[in-house]
Motif scaffolding. Sequence first.
Motif, PDB file in Angstrom:
ATOM      1  N   ALA A  47       0.818  -1.211   0.000  1.00 21.86           N
ATOM      2  CA  ALA A  47       0.000   0.000   0.000  1.00 21.86           C
ATOM      3  C   ALA A  47       0.850   1.258   0.000  1.00 21.86           C
ATOM      4  O   ALA A  47       0.336   2.356  -0.241  1.00 21.86           O
ATOM      5  CB  ALA A  47      -0.922   0.000   1.228  1.00 21.86           C
ATOM      6  N   ASN A  48       2.150   1.105   0.250  1.00 24.16           N
ATOM      7  CA  ASN A  48       3.078   2.236   0.216  1.00 24.16           C
ATOM      8  C   ASN A  48       3.521   2.446  -1.234  1.00 24.16           C
ATOM      9  O   ASN A  48       4.170   1.576  -1.818  1.00 24.16           O
ATOM     10  CB  ASN A  48       4.291   1.929   1.102  1.00 24.16           C
ATOM     11  N   PRO A  49       3.179   3.576  -1.858  1.00 29.29           N
ATOM     12  CA  PRO A  49       3.493   3.763  -3.284  1.00 29.29           C
ATOM     13  C   PRO A  49       4.972   3.610  -3.607  1.00 29.29           C
ATOM     14  O   PRO A  49       5.320   3.037  -4.645  1.00 29.29           O
ATOM     15  CB  PRO A  49       2.995   5.183  -3.572  1.00 29.29           C
ATOM     16  N   ALA A  50       5.854   4.115  -2.747  1.00 26.84           N
ATOM     17  CA  ALA A  50       7.290   4.019  -3.019  1.00 26.84           C
ATOM     18  C   ALA A  50       7.743   2.559  -2.985  1.00 26.84           C
ATOM     19  O   ALA A  50       8.507   2.108  -3.851  1.00 26.84           O
ATOM     20  CB  ALA A  50       8.077   4.847  -2.012  1.00 26.84           C
ATOM     21  N   THR A  51       7.280   1.819  -1.979  1.00 30.90           N
ATOM     22  CA  THR A  51       7.634   0.399  -1.893  1.00 30.90           C
ATOM     23  C   THR A  51       7.053  -0.380  -3.063  1.00 30.90           C
ATOM     24  O   THR A  51       7.701  -1.260  -3.629  1.00 30.90           O
ATOM     25  CB  THR A  51       7.120  -0.194  -0.565  1.00 30.90           C
ATOM     26  N   GLN A  52       5.828  -0.040  -3.455  1.00 31.72           N
ATOM     27  CA  GLN A  52       5.206  -0.721  -4.588  1.00 31.72           C
ATOM     28  C   GLN A  52       5.988  -0.468  -5.875  1.00 31.72           C
ATOM     29  O   GLN A  52       6.156  -1.388  -6.688  1.00 31.72           O
ATOM     30  CB  GLN A  52       3.749  -0.270  -4.744  1.00 31.72           C
ATOM     31  N   ARG A  53       6.487   0.743  -6.051  1.00 28.66           N
ATOM     32  CA  ARG A  53       7.296   1.024  -7.240  1.00 28.66           C
ATOM     33  C   ARG A  53       8.548   0.163  -7.260  1.00 28.66           C
ATOM     34  O   ARG A  53       8.965  -0.334  -8.311  1.00 28.66           O
ATOM     35  CB  ARG A  53       7.656   2.515  -7.305  1.00 28.66           C
ATOM     36  N   ASP A  54       9.172  -0.011  -6.103  1.00 23.80           N
ATOM     37  CA  ASP A  54      10.339  -0.888  -6.021  1.00 23.80           C
ATOM     38  C   ASP A  54       9.943  -2.339  -6.295  1.00 23.80           C
ATOM     39  O   ASP A  54      10.642  -3.064  -7.010  1.00 23.80           O
ATOM     40  CB  ASP A  54      10.993  -0.780  -4.636  1.00 23.80           C
ATOM     41  N   LEU A  55       8.824  -2.767  -5.717  1.00 25.45           N
ATOM     42  CA  LEU A  55       8.367  -4.133  -5.933  1.00 25.45           C
ATOM     43  C   LEU A  55       8.131  -4.414  -7.411  1.00 25.45           C
ATOM     44  O   LEU A  55       8.388  -5.536  -7.895  1.00 25.45           O
ATOM     45  CB  LEU A  55       7.081  -4.393  -5.145  1.00 25.45           C
ATOM     46  N   GLU A  56       7.650  -3.420  -8.130  1.00 27.77           N
ATOM     47  CA  GLU A  56       7.312  -3.632  -9.531  1.00 27.77           C
ATOM     48  C   GLU A  56       8.533  -3.756 -10.427  1.00 27.77           C
ATOM     49  O   GLU A  56       8.395  -4.033 -11.624  1.00 27.77           O
ATOM     50  CB  GLU A  56       6.374  -2.526 -10.021  1.00 27.77           C
ATOM     51  N   THR A  57       9.737  -3.597  -9.865  1.00 25.59           N
ATOM     52  CA  THR A  57      10.953  -3.907 -10.611  1.00 25.59           C
ATOM     53  C   THR A  57      11.297  -5.387 -10.493  1.00 25.59           C
ATOM     54  O   THR A  57      12.277  -5.842 -11.094  1.00 25.59           O
ATOM     55  CB  THR A  57      12.141  -3.074 -10.100  1.00 25.59           C
TER      56      THR A  57
END
Length: 429
Positions: free
Chosen positions: A249-259
């Motif tokens: 739910a954390n946008p910054a963490t999600q962006r990292d996850l999507e790599t």
Amino acid sequence: MRALPGSTWLRPVNSARADLLSQLTKTAATTRSAAATARILPELLGAHGTRTYLLTFCNDAEARGTGGLPGAFMTATVRDGHISFEHLGGDRALAGMAAKVNFGPDYAQLYEGAETTTMYGNANLGPHFPYAAAIWASMWQQRFGRPVDGVIALDPTVLSYLLEATGPAKLPDGSVISATNVVPLTERDVYARFPDAEGPRGDAARRAYLAAVEGAVSERILAPGADSRKLISAFGRAVSERRLLVWSANPATQRDLETTPVTGVIPQTAAPYIGLSIVNEGGNKLDYYLDRSLTWQRTGCGVQRAVTVTLRLTNNAPASGLSDVVTYRHDRHGYPTQRGDNRLTVSYLATQGALMKSVTLDGKPWFAGSGTQLGHPVLTVDVELPRGHTRTVVLHLMEPAGGGAAPIVLRQPLVRPLAVQLDDAQCGR
């Protein structure tokens, strides 16, 4: 190294450069993954405060876009790497909750009338996991009044990989759950053990038994003495097969996850894309017996190339011995069916910019619905799949060449693996 000349007068230098560049390229990919993991894991594991995750267990015997039908769930609380499980519940606990999400007009058009944002079991009709996760997180918040920090989805095959690393677990009744029996036990045998809709061998008893299995495996994973390297390998295998999916739910963490592959995203890319997604429309558990194969053939030259996609689906359900829970048809259909017949919505996500020329079912012209998801054309075919039969869907497309990029294949995780054959003819041949 890439910037250095690749062709000089000294052949050993050329060869050494090529070898070193190959090694560096592989190392760079590993290093990028390690760097992403180093950024992501401390946040996910509660290094900066307590984190709460919704764990959803999916049943691959009834297909959904990300894998299987979501069933029982529990929450996991993590702080400084210490994990505790709580609030084990069934899918009915989120009944009547409407998710407060908006994924745009393409999503609304593609899933119009499918109740993806109001029905827990339909949230993952599409293969893009962040959509499903955001819906479940919103439903949870509407029901219990507090948010979760992320959503994790997994299926019984993941449990088999983990039990292979930890050894078997014991159920409250004394029986043993192991790497070899957890998949057939939870996706096939449980319906013979609890075949009724009501009563002591009914739906409630079946859900309680499955919850006991999930709880026992969770405790076994956290028990002292587990081989951490084997567990990491098991998690890695599950992620590579899209069986273990994570959303933050954390946008910054999600962006990292999507790599990384763990988020189960449908990439927004111009590369050739090959995406088969199947959804069970019968409301049964017959996909335990489903075999799937996909052949992708590309020919021609130029910026547009001809693509033929051949999809073969086989219903291998046995002629007898299956309970009504497994075979019952909940869909509306105006034609006769036999016990063990299934019905599937077959969606194909094509390369961005692709155009459909024609579609056939068993060699006869057929109709395909159309839509768009994350830039990919989505072609959808309704397929009645009788027991013991194979149906063949063939799509003829014109697709952008993709600039020489390698094709990307979506492998929807079900009980039986998808067989894929790629035939990318060289231009002019």
